[in-house]
Design a protein around this motif. Sequence first.
Motif, PDB file in Angstrom:
ATOM      1  N   ASP A  19       3.925  -0.552  -1.690  1.00  0.00           N
ATOM      2  CA  ASP A  19       4.428  -0.327  -3.134  1.00  0.00           C
ATOM      3  C   ASP A  19       4.730  -0.818  -4.056  1.00  0.00           C
ATOM      4  OD1 ASP A  19       4.458   2.124  -1.615  1.00  0.00           O
ATOM      5  OD2 ASP A  19       6.471   3.116  -1.025  1.00  0.00           O
ATOM      6  N   LEU A  20       5.128  -1.991  -3.975  1.00  0.00           N
ATOM      7  CA  LEU A  20       5.491  -3.158  -4.584  1.00  0.00           C
ATOM      8  C   LEU A  20       4.753  -2.805  -5.761  1.00  0.00           C
ATOM      9  CD1 LEU A  20       7.036  -5.130  -5.707  1.00  0.00           C
ATOM     10  CD2 LEU A  20       6.153  -6.573  -3.902  1.00  0.00           C
ATOM     11  N   ASP A  21       4.548  -3.616  -7.382  1.00  0.00           N
ATOM     12  CA  ASP A  21       4.036  -4.204  -7.852  1.00  0.00           C
ATOM     13  C   ASP A  21       4.075  -5.572  -8.428  1.00  0.00           C
ATOM     14  OD1 ASP A  21       2.816  -4.377 -10.417  1.00  0.00           O
ATOM     15  OD2 ASP A  21       3.862  -2.495 -11.617  1.00  0.00           O
ATOM     16  N   LEU A  22       3.352  -5.778  -7.266  1.00  0.00           N
ATOM     17  CA  LEU A  22       3.356  -7.120  -7.220  1.00  0.00           C
ATOM     18  C   LEU A  22       3.176  -8.246  -8.610  1.00  0.00           C
ATOM     19  CD1 LEU A  22       3.718 -10.166  -5.643  1.00  0.00           C
ATOM     20  CD2 LEU A  22       0.894  -9.633  -4.918  1.00  0.00           C
ATOM     21  N   ASP A  23       2.091  -7.422  -9.296  1.00  0.00           N
ATOM     22  CA  ASP A  23       1.917  -8.372 -10.423  1.00  0.00           C
ATOM     23  C   ASP A  23       2.902  -8.373 -11.594  1.00  0.00           C
ATOM     24  OD1 ASP A  23      -0.424  -8.758  -9.539  1.00  0.00           O
ATOM     25  OD2 ASP A  23      -1.308  -7.198 -10.654  1.00  0.00           O
TER      26      ASP A  23
END
Length: 283
Positions: A19-23
Amino acid sequence: MTVTTPASQPQTDVWHVADLDLDAYLARIEQPHARPSAEALHALHEAHVRTIPFENIDPLLERSPVLELGAITGKLVHRRRGGYCYEHGLLFAAALERLGYRVTRCTARVQPHKSGPQTHMNLVVHADGTDFLADVGFGASVLYPMPLRDGAVVDQGGWPHRLLRDGRVWTLEKQTPQGWEPVHAFDETPQRPIDYEVFNHYVATHPHSPFTGRLVAFRLEPGRSRKLIGDQLVVERPDGSSDTTSVAPADLDATLRALDIELTPEELELARARYAGALNPEG
């Protein structure tokens, strides 16, 4: 009916790291997408602490922070907001796992020499054959990861910290003019999501919690620690000098912005009311 989990499903699925927006996270802290290493971990840790504030605005407004990773990402990554240890720790752990690090989510007892609560979240991270204490959510204290080695000393932006081991328990200490003072104590027992939900409920709602009755915001950088506690903004330096300024409710917005915290008009109105009430409890 028995439900089985496929052997190929990673254990980290329980933390919903996808669920993390890594970018967006890496852009927020201005770090590249680098392969796992002790050097990269050091850079990520420092960038996270210097970029994302520690603050308790939500508990101050009588709101329990939501520990779902999507909510944390929305607050700490996509807004100029911060949070406290669970939000910081869960965010950093997810980012590290997405980058390929092995992470253990732990819990620590704050001020163990004073019978403090076991409510703090920290991490043990493996990189280049070494385990490190990663503690991005401990306010104005830990700037860099520390090798998990008995007697290890790391200068945290001008304030030396060390780790001591007694059996299974590690104690993080900070050097003060009076000597080494315990900061928190922990072991490497992995925690579960429900554990942090329980801790979060206490910290965000209990009247004896340090985060429910007054404003707390911390920023740390090399050579300077800034702490807003109640209506006192304290700037400390490694040489022991400090400056203290009283912050009136009318100055709250500007003070928070200087600490890289931006509230919506609704949040600011509520925060000012709670802030003023805390300063004048009889009024």
